[in-house]
Design a protein around this motif. Structure first.
Motif, short mmCIF file in Angstrom:
data_model
loop_
_atom_site.label_atom_id
_atom_site.label_comp_id
_atom_site.label_asym_id
_atom_site.label_seq_id
_atom_site.Cartn_x
_atom_site.Cartn_y
_atom_site.Cartn_z
N TRP A 144 0.83 -1.21 0.00
CA TRP A 144 0.00 0.00 0.00
C TRP A 144 0.85 1.25 0.00
O TRP A 144 1.85 1.33 0.71
CB TRP A 144 -0.91 0.01 1.22
N ASN A 145 0.43 2.24 -0.78
CA ASN A 145 1.17 3.50 -0.82
C ASN A 145 0.40 4.67 -0.26
O ASN A 145 0.94 5.75 -0.09
CB ASN A 145 1.63 3.79 -2.25
N ASP A 146 -0.91 4.48 -0.04
CA ASP A 146 -1.65 5.52 0.68
C ASP A 146 -2.76 4.87 1.48
O ASP A 146 -2.99 3.66 1.38
CB ASP A 146 -2.18 6.59 -0.28
N ASN A 148 -5.98 5.10 1.26
CA ASN A 148 -7.11 4.56 0.52
C ASN A 148 -6.85 3.14 0.02
O ASN A 148 -7.74 2.29 0.08
CB ASN A 148 -7.47 5.48 -0.65
N GLU A 149 -5.62 2.88 -0.45
CA GLU A 149 -5.30 1.52 -0.90
C GLU A 149 -5.42 0.54 0.25
O GLU A 149 -5.96 -0.55 0.11
CB GLU A 149 -3.87 1.48 -1.46
N LEU A 150 -4.91 0.98 1.42
CA LEU A 150 -4.98 0.12 2.61
C LEU A 150 -6.44 -0.15 2.98
O LEU A 150 -6.84 -1.30 3.19
CB LEU A 150 -4.25 0.78 3.78
N GLU A 152 -9.12 0.08 1.15
CA GLU A 152 -9.82 -0.75 0.15
C GLU A 152 -9.60 -2.22 0.45
O GLU A 152 -10.54 -3.03 0.46
CB GLU A 152 -9.32 -0.43 -1.27
N ASP A 153 -8.33 -2.58 0.73
CA ASP A 153 -8.02 -3.98 1.03
C ASP A 153 -8.69 -4.42 2.33
O ASP A 153 -9.09 -5.58 2.46
CB ASP A 153 -6.50 -4.19 1.14
N LEU A 232 1.62 6.02 5.96
CA LEU A 232 0.59 6.20 4.95
C LEU A 232 -0.25 7.44 5.21
O LEU A 232 -0.81 8.02 4.29
CB LEU A 232 -0.33 4.97 4.90
#
Lengths: 334, 495
Positions: A144-146, A148-150, A152-153, A232
């Motif tokens: 994850w790079n931000d 939101n990615e985290l 979402e998962d 993040l």
């Protein structure tokens, strides 16, 4: 030998006597200006070396060294119950104008978790001094790079991601994460949160036992510099100042409308005299504006956040309500 | 900057006039405070923090480190002489140190403790210096399952920690387990067995239990036995000399436990207390005459002393190279670093080599000073035993109370101390051994927490404990050490 033992005994008894003595009197004069008439006691409701203790000692130091307050100021540690023991002690000094204590979000969180008889609304808020913020860190090689990615998962597969913090569920490390995650639409009841009471949450992150570390911003700096972890997001409203810190994105700028402030300020016992409140408000303002305290803030990575008694009160009411609804949703509150 | 160059910088710092002076001050204050029952490194460091205000960080931190390992070094004294552990890391020291002193060999016991501490300290500083750059990866190698397995391994020794009835040892351990669950449960935030009392929310401090079960219970026993003349030995200091035979006996345990203690110290959360217990247990297990343990065995005294001092140096690895405090004491020490504007972490070694290596190099000098300070003082310190019994008993009670009060400034804890004193005395009367209680209390809390952390992470799948090699290995060793005595027992029966 006997002589030395006696001397030692004497020294310890003196220390005990000083530590045990309480000042019960208070003579607030509601009409005129109030001035302290006896040494002031600031309670840090935790052991030596922690955040509360440091804040209290630094404030006392600058107060005395700069002559902001002439009267002697003593810092007393009252650890126990995550603060509850110290709060109960202060509550017993109702109306006293010479017994203060330092507090931060646990004053709201601990009572809401049913772990203290006394809460923020039992005490007299004097002034808030500083703010600190939370950071969410993952390993450098994490996918994850931000935020939101985290998140979402986490929405897709909540079982695959564990979050570690130093304090138990319902307390700061947990609530700050839940607050931001909730705003991002994560089902907060499914968050897997692990407590590492030994304070080695960072170890768990580095060795891959957990995926996310929820902590204070300053605790991440060295590891970020060394390139072992990445942050993040932070819970501040705006970007923080300072080397490395300024690179941490806020949750807000990632489109997640939530913040969490680790505020820290000073309180008096219940029903403190109005004139004394005015006196301390002014003194804490002077402290907050002093160069010496600014140096201390930058040394410890604290941010300036002065609020007077009135503002502080309404700020705390808001915070209390927010946390209350979060805890209800998590099924943790009383 | 290469390591070698860094090490040289460190020695330059350590051997400067300033360096030597502040190491001396640090270890002197530390060892003195450590000697007082109940007052340990946390109190010592907290006392010294204000002294460092405005000082140059390097000598200040060299001094603070000295206070820390000095306190651990001196902590054995009151365990040996009075059965009142100075710090949690020296509880295991009293198992054999105190019996030895009662046999009229107090001087020898103190000398053995000092020498074992010195060797443990020195070997671990050597290891620290040689391996520091690599060790940070060891420090993070233990995940929750591995910690669980380590604690499990330690617990398999419960029955070997006691004489007599196995069932009484197990009962004692179970009670220890129960007591450690008191307080807010870290994994859920729920209160357990607090009865709505705010004083119990953070659980009961280890020192309250150790001083109650050992020091106060001993005091009760002394009072009851006051007419027993056979106890008069305790007035004797005895010879300080360690015989060749004893030196030979010491060498094995000291060497092994210096290494093992160091490794356990490197692991955050393990530390000197756990290292000293595991050191004691291991030596008892592999000893040819395990029966001697608990009755004044040289090995039983040397092992925990080497281990706790080695662990203390080991604890500097996560602190300096990761910025992770592995214990309450190192957390306060970390505070001392921050006050001086030094942030320990992965960059400290390269950014501030004079501090990183200066502290490590100063530990050599510190350990030598400690030996020189402690050995000649033994005859004077052991004069404590010449104090008339009634006065001595009062002093032990007083110091226990001060020690407990200094932890939390709470009178409630004093009642708990009294309670555990009574419990400890009753346990002695009905011959329930106290060491299994203490061991379960130390290991149990961490064992439970890491067990539940593991299961949360694995979504309830028990395979997590056997999936990774470290925890699997530790669990297997634990199971074997359970199985061996049973197999041996069965064989004997057949024979």
């Amino acid at each position: 030998m006997k002589k030395y033992l006696l001397m030692l005994l004497f020294v310890f008894l003196t220390v005990l006597a000083v530590a045990c003595s309480n000042d019960e009197t208070s003579n607030g004069d509601a009409n005129g200006d109030w001035e302290p008439e006896q040494p002031i006691e600031i309670v840090a409701p935790a052991g030596a070396g922690g955040g509360w203790d440091t804040t209290a000692r630094m404030a006392a130091k600058v107060f005395s060294e700069e002559g902001i307050i002439e009267e002697d100021i003593g810092v007393v540690n009252k650890p126990g119950g995550g603060g509850a023991v110290g709060w109960a002690y202060i509550a017993g000094h109702e109306g006293s104008a010479h017994n203060l204590f330092v507090a931060s979000p646990p004053l709201i969180l601990v009572p809401l978790n049913g772990q203290s008889e006394y809460g923020y609304d039992d005490f007299t808020p004097l002034a808030n001094m500083i703010a600190d913020y939370g950071a969410f860190a993952v390993r450098e090689d994490a996918p994850w790079n931000d935020l939101n990615e985290l998140f979402e998962d986490m929405k897709e597969d909540p079982e695959s991601i564990s979050v570690v913090g130093t304090s138990s569920p319902g307390s700061m490390d947990h609530i700050q994460f839940v607050q931001i995650a909730k705003a991002a639409g994560v089902d907060v009841t499914k968050i897997k949160y692990v407590t590492d009471p030994e304070g080695v949450g960072l170890t768990q992150l580095l060795n891959g036992s957990v995926e996310v570390f929820s902590t204070g911003v300053s605790e991440t700096i060295e590891q970020v510099k060394a390139g072992t972890i990445k942050v993040l997001g932070v819970t501040a409203e705006e970007r923080l100042e300072g080397e490395v810190l300024e690179e941490f994105p806020t949750a807000i700028e990632q489109g997640i409308d939530a913040t969490f402030v680790n505020w820290r300020g000073f309180f008096g016992p219940p029903n403190m005299d109005e004139a004394a409140v005015k006196y301390y408000e002014a003194k804490f303002k002077e402290l907050s504006d002093s160069e010496e305290f600014a140096d201390i803030r930058s040394q410890y990575g604290w941010n300036e956040m002065y609020m007077d008694s009135e503002e502080y009160k309404s700020f705390l009411d808001e915070q209390n309500e927010e946390v209350q609804s979060l805890l209800d949703e998590l099924g943790l509150g009383e | 900057m290469g390591s070698l160059e860094g090490i040289l910088t460190g020695f330059q710092v350590a051997f400067s006039v300033e360096g030597v002076l502040f190491v001396l001050i640090g270890v002197f204050v530390g060892t003195f405070i450590g000697m007082l029952p109940g007052l340990g490194p946390i109190s010592a460091i907290a006392v010294m923090i204000p002294v460092t205000f405005g000082m140059d960080p390097t000598p200040a931190l060299v001094m603070m480190a000295g206070v820390y390992y000095g306190a651990v070094f001196g902590g054995s004294t009151s365990s040996i002489l009075l059965n009142a552990p100075g710090i949690s890391g020296t509880v295991a020291t009293s198992f054999d140190g105190y019996p030895m002193a009662q046999q009229g060999k107090a001087g020898k016991a103190l000398a053995i403790a000092a020498i074992s501490s010195f060797i443990g300290g020195t070997i671990s500083v050597l290891l620290l210096m040689m391996l520091a750059p690599m060790l940070s990866s060891v420090a993070i190698s233990f995940g929750p399952p591995a910690y669980f397995a380590l604690m499990f391994l330690g617990l398999t020794a419960i029955t070997s920690l006691s004489e007599g009835s196995t069932s009484k040892a197990l009962i004692s351990a179970v009670v220890g387990f129960m007591v450690v669950t008191i307080g807010i449960d870290a994994q859920t935030g729920t209160q357990r067995f607090t009865f709505g009392n705010a004083n119990l929310l953070e659980g009961i401090d280890f020192l309250v239990i150790a001083l109650g079960l050992f020091a106060l219970a001993e005091v009760c026993t002394l009072i009851i036995k006051r007419k027993d003349l056979s106890l008069d030995n305790t007035h004797k200091l005895g010879s300080l000399k360690i015989t060749k035979q004893e030196a030979k006996e010491m060498s094995g345990p000291v060497t092994r436990q210096s290494f093992m203690g160091f490794v356990l110290g490197v692991l955050p959360g393990a530390g000197a207390t756990i290292a000293s217990f595991i050191g004691y247990i291991t030596e008892k297990r592999i000893a040819k005459k395990p029966d001697e343990f608990g009755k004044g065995s040289v090995r039983g005294l040397a092992a925990p002393e080497a281990a706790n001092n080695a662990a203390t140096s080991g604890a500097f690895v996560p602190l300096l190279s990761l910025g992770i405090p592995g214990s309450g004491t190192t957390a306060v020490l970390l505070g001392a670093f921050l006050v001086l504007g030094v942030q320990p972490g992965p960059l400290l070694m390269t950014d501030r080599p004079e501090i990183f290596w200066g502290i490590i190099a100063s530990m050599y000098i510190g350990n030598v000073f400690l030996l020189i300070l402690n050995l000649p003082l033994i005859p004077y310190i052991s004069k404590i035993l010449k104090i008339p019994r009634p006065l001595l008993i009062s002093l032990v009670i007083m110091f226990s109370i001060i020690g407990v009060y200094a932890i939390s400034f709470s009178t409630f804890d004093l009642y708990m101390l009294l309670l555990f004193g009574v419990v400890g005395f009753l346990m002695r009367l009905f011959s329930f051994p106290a060491p299994p209680f203490i061991l379960a209390f130390i290991l149990g809390g961490m064992m439970e927490q890491s067990f539940r952390q593991s299961l949360t992470i694995s979504n309830g799948n028990y395979m997590i404990f056997v999936k990774e090699p470290i925890s699997l290995t530790l669990l297997l060793i634990g199971l074997l050490s359970f199985a061996f005595p049973i197999i041996g027992h069965l064989r004997k029966r057949k024979g």
